[in-house]
Scaffold this active site. Structure first.
Site, short mmCIF file in Angstrom:
data_model
loop_
_atom_site.label_atom_id
_atom_site.label_comp_id
_atom_site.label_asym_id
_atom_site.label_seq_id
_atom_site.Cartn_x
_atom_site.Cartn_y
_atom_site.Cartn_z
N ASP A 33 -13.32 30.02 -15.73
CA ASP A 33 -13.72 28.90 -16.58
C ASP A 33 -12.54 27.97 -16.86
OD1 ASP A 33 -16.36 28.48 -17.46
OD2 ASP A 33 -16.30 30.27 -18.74
N GLN A 65 -20.29 33.57 -20.97
CA GLN A 65 -21.08 32.38 -21.28
C GLN A 65 -20.97 32.05 -22.77
OE1 GLN A 65 -22.56 30.53 -18.93
NE2 GLN A 65 -23.33 29.05 -20.42
N LYS A 78 -25.96 30.28 -12.00
CA LYS A 78 -24.65 30.71 -11.49
C LYS A 78 -24.82 31.89 -10.53
CE LYS A 78 -22.23 28.85 -15.46
NZ LYS A 78 -21.81 29.03 -16.85
N1 GUN Z 1 -21.46 27.00 -22.04
C1 GUN Z 1 -21.68 25.70 -21.72
N2 GUN Z 1 -20.88 25.32 -20.70
C2 GUN Z 1 -20.14 26.41 -20.37
C3 GUN Z 1 -19.13 26.65 -19.37
O1 GUN Z 1 -18.74 25.77 -18.59
N3 GUN Z 1 -18.63 27.91 -19.35
C4 GUN Z 1 -19.03 28.87 -20.21
N4 GUN Z 1 -18.45 30.06 -20.12
N5 GUN Z 1 -19.94 28.69 -21.14
C5 GUN Z 1 -20.50 27.45 -21.21
#
Ligand code: GUN
Length: 286
Positions: free
Chosen positions: A121, A98, A54
């Site tokens: 998100d 996350q 990211k």
């Molecule tokens: N963990 C696995 N996929 C995601 C996601 O799309 N966003 C976040 N914040 N954590 C994750």
């Protein structure tokens, strides 16, 4: 039939180029770069890989990014306080915490502390509600990326029967709403669903988010279906594979996403899209 591959990797790269272009224009107009804060608590290896991807995406498109790597023992109040500070920080348009979080932290409380305007998100109840009501808002990244892939096939979606395997709050449930909003007829299947084979066999679109290698065998696939594979599993040979038997899918379906290179890059592209959208809204309001 030989299925066509839906190339998420190149579609996501095109989205990043478009976003980088928008950022250049923003900056030329004297606006600040969109800013994304990514918070990781603990050192889950998969999370570390996702977070570094990211950040790399942010660099590529010219976003400002901040990484907060907190120890696994971080208390919930400390995390809530950090989110509260980032909510007030004008350099930050998007906040991503996350998941998964360590057991002692209640993830829902953290999600709900994020200002819905910065919830890139799309997990905040307000944004999920807005999706349900077909109102503009931040949309969960994986389902949003899947919709972009489906639209790329050029196939009409309205009226199609769609089966979603997996009922999670971050993928399966919002995926069903996205498909409903596109005028499909979605069915969400889960561990208590009966006769999965018959349900999948009838589906024009299958979205698999189970996390089990070969969960969907060739005998379940309707000829000519569109298959979206969200699963990421490592097989006995150490290779990354999805939930759907890919060889059978290639022989029977009309369209199929590969793993890797299908949905994964699109989830990341959708996060960038949400962050740009948040920045545009903040600069309009600010
Ligand atoms: N963990 C696995 N996929 C995601 C996601 O799309 N966003 C976040 N914040 N954590 C994750």
């Amino acid at each position: 039939m030989t299925a066509r591959i839906i190339d998420g990797k190149s579609i996501a790269a095109a989205i990043r180029r478009r976003i980088a272009d928008s950022v250049r224009k923003h900056v030329a107009h004297g606006l600040p770069r969109p800013g994304l804060a990514v918070i990781q608590v603990g050192d889950n290896p998969a999370s570390s890989v996702y977070v570094s991807h990211k950040r790399q995406d942010c660099r590529e498109v010219g976003f400002h990014s901040e990484a907060y790597e907190l120890p696994a023992e971080t208390r919930q109040e400390q995390l809530l306080a950090l989110v509260g500070r980032l909510n007030m920080d004008p350099a930050i348009d998007g906040i991503l915490v996350q998941l998964p979080l360590p057991q002692h932290i209640e993830a829902q409380a953290v999600i709900e502390r994020i200002n819905p305007d910065k919830d890139v998100d799309g997990f905040h109840p307000e944004n999920i509600g807005r999706l349900l009501l077909r109102l503009p808002g931040m949309r969960p990244c994986t389902p949003s990326g899947v919709m972009t892939l489906l639209r790329h096939t050029g196939e009409p979606l309205d009226g199609k029967d769609a089966v979603i395997l997996g009922q999670s709050s971050i993928v399966g449930r919002p995926m069903a709403i996205e498909l409903l909003n596109a005028r499909c007829t979605p069915t969400i299947c889960h561990s208590r669903s009966r006769d999965l084979q018959a349900k999948v066999r009838r589906a024009d679109i299958v979205v698999a988010a189970v996390g089990r290698e070969q969960f969907v065998p060739g005998t379940w696939i309707k000829p000519g279906a569109i298959l979206i594979d969200i699963g990421i599993n490592r097989n006995a040979a150490g290779k990354l594979v999805g939930d759907i038997d890919f060889a059978a899918a290639c022989a029977q379906a009309a369209w199929v996403t590969p793993v890797p290179g299908g949905v994964g890059p699109m989830t990341r592209a959708a996060l960038l899209e949400n962050t740009l959208l948040a920045a545009e809204q903040h600069s309009r309001l600010g």
